[in-house]
Design a protein around this motif. Structure first.
Motif, short mmCIF file in Angstrom:
data_model
loop_
_atom_site.label_atom_id
_atom_site.label_comp_id
_atom_site.label_asym_id
_atom_site.label_seq_id
_atom_site.Cartn_x
_atom_site.Cartn_y
_atom_site.Cartn_z
N VAL A 1 -14.87 -9.69 3.72
CA VAL A 1 -15.47 -10.85 5.00
C VAL A 1 -17.06 -10.47 3.92
O VAL A 1 -18.05 -12.04 4.50
N GLY B 1 -10.24 -6.31 3.12
CA GLY B 1 -10.48 -7.16 4.26
C GLY B 1 -11.91 -7.33 4.57
O GLY B 1 -12.20 -8.63 4.60
N PHE B 2 -12.53 -5.93 4.64
CA PHE B 2 -13.97 -5.98 4.90
C PHE B 2 -14.52 -6.47 3.53
O PHE B 2 -15.51 -6.78 3.72
N PHE C 1 -9.02 -13.56 4.51
CA PHE C 1 -8.95 -11.90 5.71
C PHE C 1 -7.30 -12.19 6.10
O PHE C 1 -7.25 -10.09 5.72
N ARG D 1 -7.72 -2.18 4.54
CA ARG D 1 -8.82 -2.65 5.93
C ARG D 1 -9.88 -2.80 4.42
O ARG D 1 -10.89 -3.74 4.91
N VAL E 1 -9.36 -8.13 10.47
CA VAL E 1 -8.64 -8.02 9.81
C VAL E 1 -8.32 -6.72 10.52
O VAL E 1 -7.68 -5.97 9.98
N GLU F 1 -4.57 -5.55 9.99
CA GLU F 1 -3.89 -3.75 9.79
C GLU F 1 -2.58 -3.57 10.42
O GLU F 1 -1.84 -3.02 9.91
N ARG G 1 -5.38 -10.13 2.37
CA ARG G 1 -6.15 -9.45 1.56
C ARG G 1 -5.89 -8.61 1.96
O ARG G 1 -5.99 -7.14 2.25
N THR G 2 -6.19 -8.51 3.91
CA THR G 2 -6.34 -6.73 4.34
C THR G 2 -4.18 -6.01 4.39
O THR G 2 -3.85 -5.43 4.48
#
Length: 215
Positions: free
Chosen positions: A48, A44-45, A32, A41, A173, A177, A35-36
């Motif tokens: 998730v 990231g989401f 997570f 974000r 996340v 960020e 990726r973020t």
């Protein structure tokens, strides 16, 4: 009270257990963050969301009895663990190679699609022994096998796990960020983070493989 609704004491006890698992560092948490920090974000989401879909799948398997096959067939569960370890090795390699997709610098590689980030999150939870063990061995402890509403209660508890985990992963996340914004101008920090993510993934992979080797 609906038949699928567990007792309040069970709901509260399970919520505590779910929270402990959610805040425990693991490969999913590292993913997570990475990726973020790489793509923002949104990705990231997306990761998730994929991971939570994996949780929903694990819950469904337990609720409908398919996961019993894994428990009664050690070879099948062994394969799951090895696949999970190899997947973590692949992520570790991606964290340090050029254009691997886990680098902090956005210019380092081609930006993945939302679907690719989603599938990465899905893959890490479907092959994560920690998640599999939790749902296969721990989740059923909160219901009685003789309860005619057992399947419904297991699904309810799976949904509860997602709800309890959401604030934790959202915070992760958003923190990643903020960290990216703060450190993006420092290349040495970016490189250090890339190798740190790789070390996390390799450590979990080694733990899985060494545990199997001792059996």
């Amino acid at each position: 009270m609906p038949a699928f609704l567990p007792d309040l004491s069970v709901i509260l006890t399970f919520a505590l257990a779910a929270l402990v698992l959610a805040v425990t560092p693991g490969p999913d948490m590292a993913l997570f963050i990475s990726r973020t920090m790489n793509w923002g974000r949104v990705h990231g989401f997306a990761t998730v969301l994929g991971a939570l879909t994996g949780i929903a799948i694990h819950t469904s398997l337990v609720a409908f009895g398919i996961s019993v096959l894994i428990v009664t067939a050690p070879a099948a569960f062994w394969v799951l663990k090895i696949v999970g370890a190899l997947y973590l090795v692949w992520l570790a390699i991606g964290a340090i190679r050029s254009g691997g997709g886990l680098l902090v610098s956005r210019a380092a590689g081609k930006q993945p699609s939302f679907a690719q980030s989603y599938m990465t999150g899905l893959g890490i939870n479907l092959t994560n022994p920690k998640i599999a063990l939790f749902f296969v061995t721990f989740l059923p402890q909160f219901v009685s096998a003789a309860d005619p509403a057992a399947a419904g209660k297991l699904l309810f508890l799976g949904a509860e796990f997602v709800l309890v985990s959401l604030p934790v992963v959202i915070a992760i996340v958003l923190f990643a960020e903020w960290l990216t914004t703060t450190l993006r101008e420092r290349p040495w920090v970016s490189k250090l983070l890339n190798w740190s993510f790789a070390a996390v993934f390799m450590a979990f992979a080694a733990t899985i493989l060494l545990a199997e080797g001792r059996k």
